[in-house]
Scaffold this motif. Structure first.
Motif, PDB file in Angstrom:
ATOM      1  N   MET A   1       3.548  17.791  -7.731  1.00  0.00           N
ATOM      2  CA  MET A   1       3.963  16.619  -7.383  1.00  0.00           C
ATOM      3  C   MET A   1       3.135  15.821  -6.504  1.00  0.00           C
ATOM      4  N   GLY A   2       1.877  16.356  -6.143  1.00  0.00           N
ATOM      5  CA  GLY A   2       1.318  15.623  -5.154  1.00  0.00           C
ATOM      6  C   GLY A   2       1.773  15.579  -3.815  1.00  0.00           C
ATOM      7  N   ASP A   3       1.274  14.492  -2.883  1.00  0.00           N
ATOM      8  CA  ASP A   3       1.761  14.397  -1.605  1.00  0.00           C
ATOM      9  C   ASP A   3       2.549  13.148  -1.504  1.00  0.00           C
ATOM     10  N   PHE A   4       3.897  13.350  -1.597  1.00  0.00           N
ATOM     11  CA  PHE A   4       4.682  12.138  -1.803  1.00  0.00           C
ATOM     12  C   PHE A   4       4.654  11.345  -0.528  1.00  0.00           C
ATOM     13  N   LYS A   5       4.545  12.051   0.738  1.00  0.00           N
ATOM     14  CA  LYS A   5       4.586  11.095   2.016  1.00  0.00           C
ATOM     15  C   LYS A   5       3.181  10.359   2.279  1.00  0.00           C
ATOM     16  N   GLN A   6       2.279  11.088   1.970  1.00  0.00           N
ATOM     17  CA  GLN A   6       0.790  10.664   2.167  1.00  0.00           C
ATOM     18  C   GLN A   6       0.791   9.381   1.106  1.00  0.00           C
ATOM     19  N   CYS A   7       1.155   9.458  -0.125  1.00  0.00           N
ATOM     20  CA  CYS A   7       1.135   8.416  -0.851  1.00  0.00           C
ATOM     21  C   CYS A   7       1.750   7.129  -0.568  1.00  0.00           C
ATOM     22  N   THR A   8       3.060   7.340  -0.265  1.00  0.00           N
ATOM     23  CA  THR A   8       4.098   6.143   0.166  1.00  0.00           C
ATOM     24  C   THR A   8       3.502   5.599   1.496  1.00  0.00           C
ATOM     25  N   LYS A   9       2.774   6.399   2.261  1.00  0.00           N
ATOM     26  CA  LYS A   9       2.360   5.693   3.655  1.00  0.00           C
ATOM     27  C   LYS A   9       1.136   4.881   3.615  1.00  0.00           C
ATOM     28  N   VAL A  10       0.455   4.842   2.175  1.00  0.00           N
ATOM     29  CA  VAL A  10      -0.759   4.025   2.164  1.00  0.00           C
ATOM     30  C   VAL A  10      -0.478   2.548   2.213  1.00  0.00           C
ATOM     31  N   GLU A  11      -1.185   1.692   3.081  1.00  0.00           N
ATOM     32  CA  GLU A  11      -1.030   0.173   3.141  1.00  0.00           C
ATOM     33  C   GLU A  11      -2.355  -0.241   3.298  1.00  0.00           C
ATOM     34  N   VAL A  12      -2.839  -1.173   2.265  1.00  0.00           N
ATOM     35  CA  VAL A  12      -4.121  -1.665   2.157  1.00  0.00           C
ATOM     36  C   VAL A  12      -4.062  -3.030   2.337  1.00  0.00           C
ATOM     37  N   TRP A  13      -5.175  -3.852   3.197  1.00  0.00           N
ATOM     38  CA  TRP A  13      -5.462  -5.119   3.319  1.00  0.00           C
ATOM     39  C   TRP A  13      -6.749  -5.277   2.670  1.00  0.00           C
ATOM     40  N   LYS A  14      -6.797  -6.435   1.752  1.00  0.00           N
ATOM     41  CA  LYS A  14      -8.060  -6.894   1.260  1.00  0.00           C
ATOM     42  C   LYS A  14      -9.075  -7.503   2.196  1.00  0.00           C
ATOM     43  N   ASN A  15     -10.439  -7.029   2.037  1.00  0.00           N
ATOM     44  CA  ASN A  15     -11.293  -7.868   2.919  1.00  0.00           C
ATOM     45  C   ASN A  15     -11.041  -8.151   4.372  1.00  0.00           C
ATOM     46  N   THR A  16     -10.249  -7.254   4.999  1.00  0.00           N
ATOM     47  CA  THR A  16      -9.965  -7.449   6.401  1.00  0.00           C
ATOM     48  C   THR A  16      -9.473  -6.241   7.151  1.00  0.00           C
ATOM     49  N   ASN A  17      -9.575  -5.965   8.356  1.00  0.00           N
ATOM     50  CA  ASN A  17      -8.906  -4.800   9.143  1.00  0.00           C
ATOM     51  C   ASN A  17      -7.415  -5.291   9.089  1.00  0.00           C
ATOM     52  N   ARG A  18      -6.756  -4.359   9.339  1.00  0.00           N
ATOM     53  CA  ARG A  18      -5.166  -4.569   9.494  1.00  0.00           C
ATOM     54  C   ARG A  18      -4.900  -5.568  10.365  1.00  0.00           C
ATOM     55  N   PRO A  19      -4.341  -6.771  10.170  1.00  0.00           N
ATOM     56  CA  PRO A  19      -3.763  -7.758  10.936  1.00  0.00           C
ATOM     57  C   PRO A  19      -2.383  -7.292  11.780  1.00  0.00           C
ATOM     58  N   VAL A  20      -1.890  -8.064  12.597  1.00  0.00           N
ATOM     59  CA  VAL A  20      -0.994  -7.851  13.433  1.00  0.00           C
ATOM     60  C   VAL A  20       0.202  -8.213  12.532  1.00  0.00           C
ATOM     61  N   ASN A  21       0.337  -9.614  12.267  1.00  0.00           N
ATOM     62  CA  ASN A  21       1.587 -10.261  11.693  1.00  0.00           C
ATOM     63  C   ASN A  21       1.460 -10.656  10.165  1.00  0.00           C
ATOM     64  N   ARG A  22       0.750  -9.565   9.518  1.00  0.00           N
ATOM     65  CA  ARG A  22       0.661  -9.728   8.057  1.00  0.00           C
ATOM     66  C   ARG A  22       0.901  -8.373   7.276  1.00  0.00           C
ATOM     67  N   LYS A  23       1.672  -8.820   6.168  1.00  0.00           N
ATOM     68  CA  LYS A  23       2.094  -7.565   5.384  1.00  0.00           C
ATOM     69  C   LYS A  23       0.826  -7.149   4.427  1.00  0.00           C
ATOM     70  N   PRO A  24       0.841  -5.960   4.084  1.00  0.00           N
ATOM     71  CA  PRO A  24      -0.382  -5.324   3.296  1.00  0.00           C
ATOM     72  C   PRO A  24      -0.150  -6.048   1.823  1.00  0.00           C
ATOM     73  N   ASP A  25      -1.369  -6.194   1.423  1.00  0.00           N
ATOM     74  CA  ASP A  25      -1.543  -6.744  -0.008  1.00  0.00           C
ATOM     75  C   ASP A  25      -0.902  -5.794  -1.137  1.00  0.00           C
ATOM     76  N   PHE A  26      -1.167  -4.547  -1.046  1.00  0.00           N
ATOM     77  CA  PHE A  26      -0.425  -3.580  -1.663  1.00  0.00           C
ATOM     78  C   PHE A  26      -0.095  -2.023  -0.819  1.00  0.00           C
ATOM     79  N   LYS A  27       0.636  -1.334  -1.265  1.00  0.00           N
ATOM     80  CA  LYS A  27       1.049  -0.267  -0.970  1.00  0.00           C
ATOM     81  C   LYS A  27       0.960   1.088  -1.935  1.00  0.00           C
ATOM     82  N   GLY A  28       1.247   2.296  -1.146  1.00  0.00           N
ATOM     83  CA  GLY A  28       1.136   3.415  -2.384  1.00  0.00           C
ATOM     84  C   GLY A  28       2.473   3.487  -2.756  1.00  0.00           C
ATOM     85  N   LYS A  29       2.481   3.687  -4.279  1.00  0.00           N
ATOM     86  CA  LYS A  29       3.677   3.895  -5.049  1.00  0.00           C
ATOM     87  C   LYS A  29       3.596   5.338  -5.709  1.00  0.00           C
TER      88      LYS A  29
END
Length: 615
Positions: A1-29
Motif C-alpha cells: 500500500m505504500g506510505d499513504f500519509k507521506q504521499c498525501t503530505k507532499v506539496e511542490v512549488w515549481k522553481n521557487t521555495n515555499r511561498p507564504v501565500n501561494r498554493k502548491p503547484d501540485f500535491k501528492g495523490k
C-alpha cells in the motif's frame, strides 16, 4: 500500500521555495492500482482475475487515465484500472447536499434525547437533593406528550438495556444463546477479514497454514450461528403466536406484520441513511474508497431497496446493498411473512397442521438440494474447493430463503412442542439421548469435513456428500439448537442452562440485533482505515476480535438508545392503547332489552400479552 500519509503530505512549488501565500503547484495523490489478467473461465463472474493490488503515489496533476494508458499499452496481457474515486489527496472532501440532508434526522433525534433526558432527570435530581419522595401519580393508561417524549430518555433506556433481570425465567437461556451466537458471528467476520485478502497482509499464506487446525474449525463454520438465529426466530414466532391465540382467541395478522416492520426497519434504515454520506466523513486511508459495499454511491443507489427487504433478489455478482450482511434481514422478513401459513393451523390445532409443516420442510430441502446439485455448489472449506462453486453456493443458496427455511421450520416445530408438551415429564434416558443427538449433530456440522481441510488429502468430498451437507447441514444444527432451548426451558439443562441463563448475557442479548447490523460497519472502518499492511498471527486475531466485540457492543448500545428502544416503547404505548379500546371484548353476550344491547366485557391482560410480544 505504500506510505499513504507521506504521499498525501507532499506539496511542490515549481522553481521557487515555499511561498507564504501561494498554493502548491501540485500535491501528492495516492491511488489504488490493480493489475488484472484476462480469465475466460470466470467470465460468468468477472471478466478478469486480479493479480495484484497495490498503492501508487502520483502527482495530483496526473490523471488516472494517464497511468491506465501507459500500463495497458506496454504490459499486455496485463491491464490496470485506476479510477478517480480510488485516488485521494490531503484535501478534505466536499460535503454535498445529500450528506447534509442525511444529517438532519440524527440532529433531530439528538435534540429529542437531550430534551427527554433533561425532563426526566432534573426532577429526579431535585427530589433526591431535597429529600422528597417522588410521586407516581401519572395515569399509565393516558397518552400524554410527556409520556411520548420520555420514550427517548437516555436515562430510562439505559436502565432497560443494561438491566440483568430475566423477566421470563423459563426461556432465560435464549439470552445466552443470542449473546454467544452474536459474539461468534463478530469473531468469525473479524478472523475472515484478517485471513483473507480484504486488507493487506505481509504473510498471505497464513490462511492455508491455519485452516487445518482443529481449533480454527468452529470459526470457519461459525456461519451456522446464523441458523441459530433463524431457529430462535421460528421458536419464538410459534410459541408467542400460539400463546397469544390461546389467550385472546384470535390472530391479528395486521398487528403481526406491523410489529415486525416497526421492530427492525427504523434501526436498519437509519443506519443505511448514515452510510449515504455521514459515514464517509469518518475516515480515510488507501483502502477507504475501495470497498463497494460501503461506498457512498452504492449506498445511495440501493437505499430505496432497504425498507422493502428485496436486496437478495437482485444480481448478487454486483454489490447487493450498502451492507452485505443485511441479507439476513431480507430472508428473515420473507420467512416471517409466510410463517402464518405454518403457524395458523398449529394455533387452531387443525388436522392438516403436521402435513403442512412436513410439505414446507420437504419442499425447501428439495429446492436447496436440487439447486446445489445443478449449480455444483460447495460449502466445505478444503484445499480442493472450487472458488466458482463456492460463490455459486453463496449466490443461490446461502442468502436465499429456501436455503434458510429449514432451521426456521425446525424452530417452529420446537416452539409448538414446547408450548403443548413442555410441562410433561421426561425420563433420564430420553434426556441423555436428546443431549447426545444434539451434541453429535452440531459437532458433525463443524468437524464432519475436517479431513478435507488438510492439503495432504488427494481429493475433496464427493458430489453426493456436498449435496447432502448443503441440504441437511442447517437442519442438523437447528435440531441441536432446538433441543438446547427445549431442555433448558423444561428443567433438563443442568449446567448448560445455568451458563446460558447467566444474567450477564441479558443486556448482550438485548443488543444482539443492533450489534449484528452495526458490527460489519465497525469492522470495515478498522480494515479500510489501515495505513499499512498487517502481519497476521493468532494474537492479532484474538485481540482484534475482542476489540471488535467491545466496539460493536458500544455502537449497538448507541443505536439502541437512539432508535430501537424509543420505537419499542412507542409501539408498546400504541398497542396498549389499541388493546384497551378494541381488544377487551373477548366474550360478547348480547341481550336485547327493547331496542338496546347490553355488552358484557371480559377484560384481557394486555400487559402480559405485550410483555410476550416484546420478548
Amino acid at each position: 500500500m505504500g506510505d499513504f500519509k507521506q504521499c498525501t503530505k507532499v506539496e511542490v512549488w515549481k522553481n521557487t521555495n515555499r511561498p507564504v501565500n501561494r498554493k502548491p503547484d501540485f500535491k501528492g495523490k495516492h491511488c489504488i492500482h490493480s493489475l488484472n489478467h484476462y480469465s475466460p473461465e470466470l467470465y460468468d463472474i468477472q471478466t478478469t482475475t486480479v493479480v495484484a493490488t497495490h498503492g501508487i503515489c502520483l502527482p495530483s496533476s496526473c490523471t488516472s487515465k494517464d497511468i491506465q494508458h501507459i500500463v495497458n499499452e506496454y504490459m499486455y496481457p496485463f491491464s490496470t484500472e485506476i479510477r478517480d474515486d480510488l485516488c485521494q489527496t490531503n484535501e478534505a472532501p466536499e460535503t454535498d447536499s445529500i450528506t447534509k440532508l442525511a444529517l438532519i434526522p440524527f440532529i433531530l433525534i439528538a435534540i429529542l434525547i437531550a430534551s427527554a433526558t433533561i425532563v426526566e432527570t432534573v426532577p429526579l435530581m431535585y427530589n433526591r437533593i431535597m429529600g422528597i419522595r417522588p410521586r407516581d401519580d401519572e395515569d399509565k393508561q393516558k397518552v400524554t406528550a410527556r409520556r411520548l417524549l420520555l420514550t427517548f430518555s437516555a436515562y430510562t433506556n439505559t436502565i432497560r438495556l443494561i438491566g440483568t433481570d430475566n423477566r421470563n425465567e423459563p426461556l432465560s437461556c435464549i439470552n445466552g444463546i443470542r449473546a454467544i451466537s452474536m459474539l461468534l458471528v463478530v469473531t468469525c467476520h473479524m478472523i475472515l477479514l484478517i485471513l483473507t485478502a480484504s486488507i493487506g497482509r505481509h504473510n498471505p499464506a497464513v490462511f492455508g497454514f491455519l485452516m487445518p487446525k482443529w481449533w480454527v474449525q468452529p470459526f470457519l463454520y461459525a456461519t451456522y450461528t446464523v441458523d441459530t438465529f433463524f431457529c430462535l426466530t421460528g421458536f419464538l414466532v410459534a410459541f408467542l403466536l400460539i400463546g397469544t391465540y390461546e389467550k385472546i382467541g384470535r390472530f391479528n395478522a395486521i398487528a403481526f406484520y406491523i410489529h415486525r416492520m416497526w421492530r427492525i426497519t427504523p434501526s436498519f434504515f437509519l443506519l443505511f441513511v448514515f452510510a449515504t454520506g455521514p459515514y464517509q466523513m469518518l475516515g480515510d486511508g488507501p483502502l477507504w474508497t475501495t470497498n463497494p459495499y460501503f461506498n457512498m454511491t452504492t449506498c445511495r443507489n440501493t437505499l430505496w431497496r432497504a425498507p422493502l427487504y428485496i436486496n437478495v433478489y437482485y444480481n448478487t455478482i454486483k454489490p447487493i446493498a450498502c451492507f452485505p450482511h443485511t441479507w439476513y434481514l431480507d430472508v428473515e422478513m420473507c420467512l416471517y411473512f409466510f410463517s402464518p401459513i405454518i403457524t395458523y393451523p398449529l394455533m387452531r390445532r387443525h388436522w392438516s397442521r403436521h402435513i403442512i409443516w412436513a410439505l414446507a420442510f420437504a419442499g425447501t430441502c428439495s429446492t436447496a438440494g436440487t439447486i446445489a446439485h445443478i449449480k455444483k455448489a460447495e460449502n466445505i472449506y478444503s484445499f480442493h474447493a472450487n472458488g466458482l462453486h463456492v460463490l455459486r453456493y453463496f449466490q443461490n443458496i446461502y442468502i436465499k430463503p429456501w436455503g434458510r427455511a429449514q432451521p426456521f421450520l425446525v424452530g417452529i416445530l420446537f416452539g409448538y412442542i414446547y408450548y403443548h408438551h413442555g410441562k410433561k415429564p421426561m425420563s433420564k434416558k430420553l434426556v441423555w439421548l436428546g443431549w447426545f443427538v444434539a451434541a453429535a449433530s452440531m459437532l458433525a456440522c463443524i468437524y464432519g469435513n475436517y479431513p478435507y481441510s488438510s492439503h495432504y488429502t488427494e481429493k475433496g468430498p464427493s458430489r453426493f456428500a456436498q449435496d447432502m451437507y448443503i441440504t441437511f447441514g442447517s437442519t442438523a444444527w437447528a435440531c441441536g439448537v432446538g433441543w438446547i432451548i427445549y431442555a433448558c426451558s423444561t428443567g433438563h439443562g443442568g449446567y448448560v442452562n445455568e451458563i446460558l441463563s447467566w444474567k450477564f448475557f441479558a443486556p448482550i442479548g438485548r443488543l444482539s440485533f443492533c450489534a449484528y447490523i452495526v458490527h460489519l460497519e465497525v469492522l470495515n472502518h478498522f480494515g479500510a482505515t489501515r495505513k499499512e499492511q498487517l502481519y497476521t498471527d493468532v494474537y492479532l486475531m484474538v485481540f482484534g476480535s475482542i476489540s471488535l466485540m467491545i466496539a460493536s457492543l458500544f455502537f449497538a448500545y448507541i443505536l439502541c438508545l437512539v432508535v430501537e428502544s424509543p420505537t419499542m416503547l412507542l409501539e408498546t404505548i400504541f398497542f396498549d392503547r389499541m388493546e384497551r379500546v378494541f381488544s377487551k371484548r373477548k366474550l360478547i353476550k348480547e341481550t336485547k332489552t327493547g331496542t338496546t344491547k347490553k355488552i358484557e366485557y371480559s377484560p384481557v391482560n394486555t400487559e402480559e400479552i405485550m410483555a410476550d410480544q416484546k420478548t
